[in-house]
Design a protein around this motif. Structure first.
Motif, PDB file in Angstrom:
ATOM      1  N   ALA A 220       0.822  -1.213   0.000  1.00  0.00           N
ATOM      2  CA  ALA A 220       0.000   0.000   0.000  1.00  0.00           C
ATOM      3  C   ALA A 220       0.850   1.254   0.000  1.00  0.00           C
ATOM      4  CB  ALA A 220      -0.930  -0.006   1.208  1.00  0.00           C
ATOM      5  N   ILE A 221       0.252   2.342  -0.538  1.00  0.00           N
ATOM      6  CA  ILE A 221       0.914   3.636  -0.559  1.00  0.00           C
ATOM      7  C   ILE A 221      -0.114   4.711  -0.239  1.00  0.00           C
ATOM      8  CG2 ILE A 221       0.599   3.790  -3.061  1.00  0.00           C
ATOM      9  CD1 ILE A 221       3.138   5.535  -3.163  1.00  0.00           C
ATOM     10  N   ASP A 222       0.275   5.692   0.571  1.00  0.00           N
ATOM     11  CA  ASP A 222      -0.560   6.843   0.891  1.00  0.00           C
ATOM     12  C   ASP A 222      -0.025   8.062   0.151  1.00  0.00           C
ATOM     13  OD1 ASP A 222      -2.203   5.421   2.593  1.00  0.00           O
ATOM     14  OD2 ASP A 222      -1.048   5.933   4.395  1.00  0.00           O
ATOM     15  N   VAL A 242      -5.520  -1.403 -14.123  1.00  0.00           N
ATOM     16  CA  VAL A 242      -4.940  -2.659 -14.608  1.00  0.00           C
ATOM     17  C   VAL A 242      -3.432  -2.522 -14.762  1.00  0.00           C
ATOM     18  CG1 VAL A 242      -4.897  -4.327 -16.484  1.00  0.00           C
ATOM     19  CG2 VAL A 242      -7.083  -3.339 -15.751  1.00  0.00           C
ATOM     20  N   ALA A 243      -3.010  -1.463 -15.439  1.00  0.00           N
ATOM     21  CA  ALA A 243      -1.575  -1.263 -15.676  1.00  0.00           C
ATOM     22  C   ALA A 243      -0.805  -1.049 -14.376  1.00  0.00           C
ATOM     23  CB  ALA A 243      -1.363  -0.072 -16.608  1.00  0.00           C
ATOM     24  N   LEU A 244      -1.470  -0.461 -13.379  1.00  0.00           N
ATOM     25  CA  LEU A 244      -0.792  -0.183 -12.107  1.00  0.00           C
ATOM     26  C   LEU A 244      -0.959  -1.306 -11.086  1.00  0.00           C
ATOM     27  CD1 LEU A 244      -1.740   3.586 -11.715  1.00  0.00           C
ATOM     28  CD2 LEU A 244       0.479   2.639 -12.411  1.00  0.00           C
ATOM     29  N   GLY A 245      -1.766  -2.291 -11.402  1.00  0.00           N
ATOM     30  CA  GLY A 245      -1.963  -3.417 -10.484  1.00  0.00           C
ATOM     31  C   GLY A 245      -2.663  -3.015  -9.193  1.00  0.00           C
ATOM     32  N   VAL A 246      -3.670  -2.152  -9.296  1.00  0.00           N
ATOM     33  CA  VAL A 246      -4.369  -1.626  -8.116  1.00  0.00           C
ATOM     34  C   VAL A 246      -5.541  -2.528  -7.731  1.00  0.00           C
ATOM     35  CG1 VAL A 246      -5.776   0.302  -7.259  1.00  0.00           C
ATOM     36  CG2 VAL A 246      -3.685   0.740  -8.562  1.00  0.00           C
ATOM     37  N   SER A 247      -5.718  -2.731  -6.431  1.00  0.00           N
ATOM     38  CA  SER A 247      -6.830  -3.521  -5.902  1.00  0.00           C
ATOM     39  C   SER A 247      -7.978  -2.631  -5.428  1.00  0.00           C
ATOM     40  CB  SER A 247      -6.363  -4.395  -4.735  1.00  0.00           C
ATOM     41  OG  SER A 247      -7.453  -5.058  -4.136  1.00  0.00           O
ATOM     42  N   TYR A 248      -7.649  -1.618  -4.615  1.00  0.00           N
ATOM     43  CA  TYR A 248      -8.686  -0.685  -4.162  1.00  0.00           C
ATOM     44  C   TYR A 248      -8.065   0.620  -3.687  1.00  0.00           C
ATOM     45  CZ  TYR A 248      -7.740  -1.790   0.812  1.00  0.00           C
ATOM     46  OH  TYR A 248      -7.157  -1.942   2.050  1.00  0.00           O
ATOM     47  N   GLN A 249      -8.925   1.646  -3.529  1.00  0.00           N
ATOM     48  CA  GLN A 249      -8.507   2.956  -3.040  1.00  0.00           C
ATOM     49  C   GLN A 249      -9.496   3.462  -1.994  1.00  0.00           C
ATOM     50  OE1 GLN A 249      -6.855   5.859  -6.159  1.00  0.00           O
ATOM     51  NE2 GLN A 249      -8.386   4.740  -7.339  1.00  0.00           N
ATOM     52  N   ILE A 255     -14.757   4.462  -0.627  1.00  0.00           N
ATOM     53  CA  ILE A 255     -13.894   3.386  -1.089  1.00  0.00           C
ATOM     54  C   ILE A 255     -14.325   2.944  -2.485  1.00  0.00           C
ATOM     55  CG2 ILE A 255     -15.348   1.630   0.030  1.00  0.00           C
ATOM     56  CD1 ILE A 255     -12.763  -0.020   0.450  1.00  0.00           C
ATOM     57  N   TRP A 256     -13.345   2.624  -3.308  1.00  0.00           N
ATOM     58  CA  TRP A 256     -13.588   2.016  -4.621  1.00  0.00           C
ATOM     59  C   TRP A 256     -12.703   0.787  -4.722  1.00  0.00           C
ATOM     60  CZ3 TRP A 256      -9.671   1.020  -8.028  1.00  0.00           C
ATOM     61  CH2 TRP A 256     -10.062   0.420  -9.243  1.00  0.00           C
ATOM     62  N   SER A 257     -13.247  -0.285  -5.290  1.00  0.00           N
ATOM     63  CA  SER A 257     -12.467  -1.513  -5.444  1.00  0.00           C
ATOM     64  C   SER A 257     -12.711  -2.132  -6.812  1.00  0.00           C
ATOM     65  CB  SER A 257     -12.840  -2.530  -4.362  1.00  0.00           C
ATOM     66  OG  SER A 257     -14.188  -2.954  -4.511  1.00  0.00           O
ATOM     67  N   VAL A 258     -11.723  -2.876  -7.272  1.00  0.00           N
ATOM     68  CA  VAL A 258     -11.841  -3.565  -8.554  1.00  0.00           C
ATOM     69  C   VAL A 258     -13.000  -4.551  -8.516  1.00  0.00           C
ATOM     70  CG1 VAL A 258     -10.705  -5.199 -10.111  1.00  0.00           C
ATOM     71  CG2 VAL A 258      -9.407  -3.275  -9.146  1.00  0.00           C
ATOM     72  N   HIS A 281      -5.339  12.177   2.571  1.00  0.00           N
ATOM     73  CA  HIS A 281      -4.506  11.360   1.684  1.00  0.00           C
ATOM     74  C   HIS A 281      -5.349  10.351   0.919  1.00  0.00           C
ATOM     75  CE1 HIS A 281      -4.920   8.670   5.174  1.00  0.00           C
ATOM     76  NE2 HIS A 281      -4.626   7.673   4.351  1.00  0.00           N
ATOM     77  N   VAL A 282      -4.833   9.953  -0.202  1.00  0.00           N
ATOM     78  CA  VAL A 282      -5.431   8.870  -0.997  1.00  0.00           C
ATOM     79  C   VAL A 282      -4.675   7.604  -0.666  1.00  0.00           C
ATOM     80  CG1 VAL A 282      -5.885   7.958  -3.301  1.00  0.00           C
ATOM     81  CG2 VAL A 282      -6.048  10.429  -2.885  1.00  0.00           C
ATOM     82  N   HIS A 283      -5.404   6.611  -0.155  1.00  0.00           N
ATOM     83  CA  HIS A 283      -4.800   5.320   0.154  1.00  0.00           C
ATOM     84  C   HIS A 283      -4.987   4.394  -1.050  1.00  0.00           C
ATOM     85  CE1 HIS A 283      -3.857   1.611   2.422  1.00  0.00           C
ATOM     86  NE2 HIS A 283      -4.795   1.087   1.619  1.00  0.00           N
ATOM     87  N   VAL A 284      -3.914   3.775  -1.475  1.00  0.00           N
ATOM     88  CA  VAL A 284      -3.959   2.842  -2.607  1.00  0.00           C
ATOM     89  C   VAL A 284      -3.361   1.509  -2.188  1.00  0.00           C
ATOM     90  CG1 VAL A 284      -3.296   2.438  -5.014  1.00  0.00           C
ATOM     91  CG2 VAL A 284      -3.647   4.798  -4.187  1.00  0.00           C
TER      92      VAL A 284
END
Length: 287
Positions: A220-222, A242-249, A255-258, A281-284
């Protein structure tokens, strides 16, 4: 003592006197005589009278025009309603055409969007707009939908997924503003950091490794940001999930999730502070 009259007889009519009856009879006889004389003198009138209903002799004799044919009020009302409905349709079509012709503002779709025939809940689905599509908008909104111009016609889309910002393409690039992140972290966290830093150089603080949860695993990154800029970053990440390999934010208590992408940003319960509710902050979280 006089006996009281029963209530149902209180309005009983009195018998008319002979004198009162005689006068109308005499008048009727005189009128009939005059009528016959007129008919004899004017055969055309006599012919018309014979075709009229009983009681027309007096009308023919005096020359009074017959009453025009009566029109049902319900018929008139129906005609009025029909005219009003037609007028409303014309006004509606004219209003839509004016809105299309005067549309000048363009927005971008942040998701693929259904094209609806109207803003009503039972509108027909007429197609789909691709994510990242530039579209002309009329400025009219209703029921959470915005009117857009598509191939010269008015269509309606979910207003929540229209943005004034042109989508940032690609995820290439490196951070050049001096910001850095703690290592070791997953390759996807590195991708998110470089992509965001390259496109939003005004953001200089990022948080990665901590001793808890996904941060402790390097997944995770904030991104330390507030306000509308945070939403721009979050939407950029979502568009390139998809390109960034993100699961949720998570951002601003949403909250948003794949896995539940179709639901968009969903509300979250109050965690008690600005930071815990992700307003600063945006949590990813990545895979």
């Amino acid at each position: 003592m006089a006996q009281g009259r029963h209530k149902r007889d209180a309005n009983a009519r009195k018998m008319p006197s002979v004198t009162k009856i005689a006068a109308p009879v005499a008048s009727l006889a005189t009128l009939a005589t005059v009528g016959v004389g007129v008919l004899a003198a004017n055969p055309e009138v006599a012919q018309q009278v014979s075709a009229d209903a009983p009681g027309s002799v007096a009308r023919a004799a005096t020359g009074t025009p017959t009453r025009p044919e009566q029109v049902s009020r319900s018929t008139v009302r129906a005609d009025q309603l029909s005219t009003s409905a037609t007028f409303a349709r014309k006004v509606g079509r004219a209003g839509t055409r004016d809105a299309i012709e005067s549309a000048k503002k363009k927005l971008w779709t942040t998701e693929s969007l259904n094209l609806w025939s109207s803003s009503a809940g039972n509108a027909a689905n007429l197609g789909e707009l691709a994510e990242g599509e530039e579209v002309l908008v009329t400025g009219r909104e209703a029921n959470g939908r915005a009117e857009v111009v598509w191939k010269g016609e008015a269509r309606w889309v979910n207003a929540e997924y229209l943005s004034e910002d042109e989508p940032l393409e690609g995820v290439d690039g490196v951070c050049s503003n001096g910001a850095s992140i703690a290592q070791p972290v997953s390759p996807n966290v590195v991708k998110v950091f470089n992509a965001v830093c390259a496109r939003f150089p005004q953001v200089t603080t990022y948080g990665t490794l901590r001793n808890d949860g996904e941060h402790g695993q390097g997944l995770a990154i904030d991104i330390m940001v507030t306000g509308d800029l945070g939403w721009q970053i979050a939407e950029y990440i979502r568009a390139n999930r998809v390109a960034l390999g993100v699961s949720y934010q998570i951002y601003q208590q949403k909250i948003w999730s794949v896995q539940r992408d179709g639901e968009g940003w969903r509300g979250m319960s109050d965690r008690g502070s600005v930071t815990a509710n992700h307003y600063d902050h945006v949590h990813v979280t990545t895979y």
